[in-house]
Design a protein around this motif. Structure first.
Motif, PDB file in Angstrom:
ATOM      1  N   GLN A  71      37.707  36.699  43.521  1.00  0.00           N
ATOM      2  CA  GLN A  71      37.087  37.760  43.655  1.00  0.00           C
ATOM      3  C   GLN A  71      38.583  38.520  44.940  1.00  0.00           C
ATOM      4  OE1 GLN A  71      33.408  38.341  43.607  1.00  0.00           O
ATOM      5  NE2 GLN A  71      33.770  40.369  44.406  1.00  0.00           N
ATOM      6  N   SER A  72      39.633  37.563  44.845  1.00  0.00           N
ATOM      7  CA  SER A  72      40.569  38.188  45.431  1.00  0.00           C
ATOM      8  C   SER A  72      41.419  38.993  44.205  1.00  0.00           C
ATOM      9  CB  SER A  72      41.239  37.245  46.919  1.00  0.00           C
ATOM     10  OG  SER A  72      41.306  36.389  46.117  1.00  0.00           O
ATOM     11  N   ILE A  73      41.789  37.926  43.411  1.00  0.00           N
ATOM     12  CA  ILE A  73      42.256  37.875  42.179  1.00  0.00           C
ATOM     13  C   ILE A  73      41.987  39.028  41.319  1.00  0.00           C
ATOM     14  CG2 ILE A  73      42.964  37.140  40.190  1.00  0.00           C
ATOM     15  CD1 ILE A  73      42.709  33.967  41.390  1.00  0.00           C
ATOM     16  N   THR A  88      39.886  41.847  43.354  1.00  0.00           N
ATOM     17  CA  THR A  88      40.217  43.012  43.813  1.00  0.00           C
ATOM     18  C   THR A  88      42.232  43.322  43.312  1.00  0.00           C
ATOM     19  OG1 THR A  88      38.459  41.798  45.543  1.00  0.00           O
ATOM     20  CG2 THR A  88      40.334  43.683  46.134  1.00  0.00           C
ATOM     21  N   GLU A  89      43.136  42.149  43.488  1.00  0.00           N
ATOM     22  CA  GLU A  89      44.260  42.634  43.576  1.00  0.00           C
ATOM     23  C   GLU A  89      44.459  43.485  41.619  1.00  0.00           C
ATOM     24  OE1 GLU A  89      46.077  38.664  43.975  1.00  0.00           O
ATOM     25  OE2 GLU A  89      45.271  38.664  45.959  1.00  0.00           O
ATOM     26  N   SER A  90      43.746  42.499  41.178  1.00  0.00           N
ATOM     27  CA  SER A  90      44.287  43.010  39.882  1.00  0.00           C
ATOM     28  C   SER A  90      43.610  44.458  40.149  1.00  0.00           C
ATOM     29  CB  SER A  90      43.312  41.781  38.724  1.00  0.00           C
ATOM     30  OG  SER A  90      44.067  40.842  38.302  1.00  0.00           O
ATOM     31  N   ALA A 121      43.204  46.833  41.767  1.00  0.00           N
ATOM     32  CA  ALA A 121      44.569  47.582  42.652  1.00  0.00           C
ATOM     33  C   ALA A 121      45.936  47.829  41.848  1.00  0.00           C
ATOM     34  CB  ALA A 121      45.144  47.002  43.930  1.00  0.00           C
ATOM     35  N   LYS A 122      45.968  47.091  41.044  1.00  0.00           N
ATOM     36  CA  LYS A 122      47.238  46.984  40.074  1.00  0.00           C
ATOM     37  C   LYS A 122      46.456  47.681  38.329  1.00  0.00           C
ATOM     38  CE  LYS A 122      48.903  43.078  40.033  1.00  0.00           C
ATOM     39  NZ  LYS A 122      49.928  41.749  39.989  1.00  0.00           N
ATOM     40  N   SER A 123      45.418  48.276  38.472  1.00  0.00           N
ATOM     41  CA  SER A 123      44.936  48.337  37.207  1.00  0.00           C
ATOM     42  C   SER A 123      44.914  50.429  36.757  1.00  0.00           C
ATOM     43  CB  SER A 123      43.532  48.282  37.261  1.00  0.00           C
ATOM     44  OG  SER A 123      42.788  49.470  38.333  1.00  0.00           O
ATOM     45  N   GLU A 170      51.304  41.054  33.720  1.00  0.00           N
ATOM     46  CA  GLU A 170      51.508  41.353  35.290  1.00  0.00           C
ATOM     47  C   GLU A 170      50.086  40.927  36.035  1.00  0.00           C
ATOM     48  OE1 GLU A 170      51.600  45.676  35.054  1.00  0.00           O
ATOM     49  OE2 GLU A 170      53.757  46.127  34.334  1.00  0.00           O
ATOM     50  N   ASN A 171      49.136  40.467  35.419  1.00  0.00           N
ATOM     51  CA  ASN A 171      48.783  39.680  36.238  1.00  0.00           C
ATOM     52  C   ASN A 171      48.260  38.370  35.576  1.00  0.00           C
ATOM     53  OD1 ASN A 171      46.902  41.793  37.417  1.00  0.00           O
ATOM     54  ND2 ASN A 171      47.654  42.942  36.160  1.00  0.00           N
ATOM     55  N   LEU A 224      45.087  36.380  36.730  1.00  0.00           N
ATOM     56  CA  LEU A 224      43.775  36.956  36.312  1.00  0.00           C
ATOM     57  C   LEU A 224      43.396  36.595  35.570  1.00  0.00           C
ATOM     58  CD1 LEU A 224      41.317  39.054  37.162  1.00  0.00           C
ATOM     59  CD2 LEU A 224      42.369  40.870  35.512  1.00  0.00           C
TER      60      LEU A 224
END
Length: 201
Positions: free
Chosen positions: A2-4, A6-8, A10-12, A118-119, A122
């Motif tokens: 879930q945190s991964i 969410t982080e991805s 944020a960079k989308s 960059e991810n 994910l």
């Protein structure tokens, strides 16, 4: 996980931003991703032309548009991609057309795109046979961000075409890529539409 996710997110990027990033890098003679080479830049240039063509000519079938209009849930479609990827150039414009509320008359799907290199955390969750194959569509429940399924890197029939070619020739070469592009041209995005709708229905 879930945190991964969410982080991805944020960079989308939106589809328009994704296209703009690829175009801007090409003006500098670069491709997206960590690796830079003349070959990857060349593929990116070809893909830029393909995506522009598909943005103008690709359409969601009437039957599939009705299915999209009748979706009960709201989704985030998170796509892992890169500008140099030939499959992504064929599939991401279709995914965009499916998600676009102007095409389906209602906002049920939010499309977000991230770059693979960059991810990496994910990408590592959504490997295909242990490889970082793209594009990869991750279907998320918009309210909970629960993963409901994933699609990619290509439709079943296209996957089989490549498997059969490799079994016959022992390698995936430029001819195999040409055959795959011909398949995409003939299919007109219908297999991708069908398989994604099967995933969420």
């Amino acid at each position: 996980m879930q945190s991964i996710i969410t982080e991805s997110l944020a960079k989308s990027h939106s589809y328009a931003q994704y296209r703009m990033i690829i175009s801007s890098l090409l003006k500098e003679g670069k491709s997206t991703g960590n690796e830079q080479s003349d070959a990857l830049t060349h593929y990116s240039e070809l893909n830029e032309v393909r995506m522009s063509r598909l943005d103008k000519t690709m359409s969601v079938s009437d039957e599939n548009r009705k299915k999209l209009q009748n979706l009960k849930k709201e989704y985030v479609w998170l796509v892992i991609s890169e500008g140099w990827c030939g499959d992504a150039a064929q599939i991401v414009p279709i995914i965009n057309k499916m998600a676009d509320s102007r095409n389906i008359g209602t906002v049920k799907i939010e499309l977000r795109i991230v770059f693979r290199d960059e991810n990496e955390p994910l990408m590592n969750i959504f490997l295909t046979n242990g490889t970082k194959s793209i594009p990869k569509l991750i279907v998320l429940d918009k309210n909970t961000l629960e993963v409901l399924g994933d699609f990619g890197p290509r439709p079943t029939e296209a996957k089989q075409l490549i498997l059969d070619y490799k079994a016959t020739h022992g390698v995936i070469d430029e001819n195999a890529k040409t055959e795959l592009q011909k398949w995409y041209l003939h299919d007109k995005g219908l297999s991708t539409q069908r398989e994604i709708l099967e995933l969420i229905s």
